[in-house]
Design an enzyme around this catalytic site. Structure first.
Site, PDB file in Angstrom:
ATOM      1  N   TYR A   1      15.683  30.424   9.126  1.00 18.75           N
ATOM      2  CA  TYR A   1      14.528  31.214   9.584  1.00 18.75           C
ATOM      3  C   TYR A   1      14.466  31.312  11.102  1.00 18.75           C
ATOM      4  CZ  TYR A   1      12.426  30.979   4.910  1.00 18.75           C
ATOM      5  OH  TYR A   1      12.156  31.102   3.576  1.00 18.75           O
TER       6      TYR A   1
ATOM      7  N   LYS B   1       0.832  -1.211   0.000  1.00 23.84           N
ATOM      8  CA  LYS B   1       0.000   0.000   0.000  1.00 23.84           C
ATOM      9  C   LYS B   1       0.862   1.255   0.000  1.00 23.84           C
ATOM     10  CE  LYS B   1      -0.236  -0.452   4.998  1.00 23.84           C
ATOM     11  NZ  LYS B   1      -0.941  -1.099   6.109  1.00 23.84           N
TER      12      LYS B   1
END
Ligand SMILES: *Cc1c(COP(=O)(O)O)cnc(C)c1O
Length: 374
Positions: free
Chosen positions: A256, A44
């Protein structure tokens, strides 16, 4: 001298190497641990991010005949690649997926009395699997509903299955309860194959094996049992290209929020990978809440040497501290390993506060992918 790379040079700043031989070897390990049970494979979510169109046929070649996908779309894509194999759809069937399920010869895993009634009314005697919930409260009939189903005049399933909640923790008391409950369920379906164990469940021994096992994460190089050394062969190597090398002084900040302030003059490798590639921001070296509970951020590796992430991981770029590498050892254009032979997938996941399953299935779309099978 560097070993020859299987990658052609390209415009990508991230690349992924999937080792299909390691995948096959991991499957063989799970098969051997499954005792007398057949060993299937959970493929999956695009084979846990590895590329199901390559992973599943490789497992077929190794001898796997029982595959598990999440939805009918995944099953439909794999059907032509897996001739003769059974493809089970774990999320079941509903009106919108019914035509796909029939057209591509998929076996729905029936997960509720409503789905059972729907399948019987529309598909008649076509094959289906029946899921029984033995302790997750996720999908499946209750054991009582399953017993009633076994007694009813409904066409019977080709497989009865359940799923462990805590198989990664062999000591958890729920494992024994689920094994016992499921043994009772399986006894209601005497001539029908039963399946309980995922990767972790396979390690719980013969009582968990029944006729078919369903490993997923272990095939892709994850360790199914928490808190032990990873015993599986690494399958995925993810790397990022060094775009720029720069020098910065002690006292300056990186990335940042100016959350990381350098304590020494530093050499920084700026690499073309970020959280948009699934290199999760939570693995930042500083400035994310996770650092309060997990001391270290993520690492990269250059020629086997670990280099820590500096400051916050940004969308498309990450800075690594390469100060401790000899001068000239790293240059623009080189590649930094994010996970692979040096940085184990479990370690990379822990640094980002997550699990290997999530790390692998969130690998982004920008990776240039290469497959090897040596
Ligand atoms: C994902 C899944 C598996 C495989 O689990 P792993 O822990 O990855 O081995 C098996 N069975 C079901 C129902 C699943 O959803």
């Amino acid at each position: 001298m560097k070993s020859p790379s299987p990658h052609p040079d390209s415009a990508s700043t991230v690349r992924l190497m999937v080792d299909l031989a390691a995948l096959a070897a991991n499957w063989a390990t799970m098969r051997d641990l499954s005792g007398s049970a057949r060993c299937g494979a959970a493929v999956k979510a695009d084979g846990y991010g590895t590329g199901a169109d390559r992973a599943a046929p490789r497992l077929l070649r190794e001898g796997c005949r029982d595959f598990f996908v999440a939805d009918a779309n995944e099953g439909a894509r794999l059907r032509p690649l897996l001739p003769g194999a059974r493809i089970h759809v774990l999320n079941g069937v509903f009106k919108g997926s019914f035509a796909q399920t029939l057209a591509h010869d998929l076996i729905p895993v029936i997960n509720s009395p409503e789905q059972a009634a729907f399948w019987r009314a529309n598909a008649g005697t076509r094959a289906y699997a029946l899921q029984v919930d033995t302790g997750m409260n996720r999908l499946g009939l209750t054991p009582e509903q399953a017993a009633a189903h076994a007694q009813s005049d409904a066409p019977q399933p080709c497989l009865v299955m359940s799923h462990f909640a805590c198989a990664d923790d062999p000591e958890h008391p729920l494992n024994a309860r689920q094994i016992k409950t499921f043994a009772g369920v399986a006894a209601c379906f005497p001539d029908i194959e039963a399946s309980l164990a995922n990767s972790g469940g396979i390690h719980l021994g013969a009582a968990a094996h029944h006729q078919l096992t369903r490993p997923g994460i272990a095939l892709y190089g994850g360790e199914a049992v928490s808190g032990v050394q990873n015993r599986m062969r690494p399958v995925v190597t993810a790397e990022a290209r060094v775009l720029v090398l720069r020098h910065a002084h002690a006292g300056q900040s990186v990335s940042y929020g100016a959350a990381h302030v350098l304590t020494r003059d530093s050499r920084i490798a700026v690499c073309g990978v970020g959280y948009a590639d699934g290199f999760h921001r939570s693995g930042s070296g500083a400035g994310v809440p996770l650092r309060a509970s997990v001391a270290h951020g993520a690492y990269g590796a250059i020629q086997g040497v670990r280099v820590p992430v500096l400051g916050k991981i940004t969308m498309d770029l990450t800075m690594f501290d390469v100060t401790d590498l000899p001068d000239g050892a790293v240059q623009a254009g080189d590649w930094v390993e994010l996970m692979g032979p040096t940085i184990n997938v479990e370690e990379a996941a822990t640094a980002a506060g997550t699990i290997s399953y999530e790390l692998l299935t969130s690998l982004g779309r920008r990776y240039e992918r290469t497959y090897t099978d040596l």
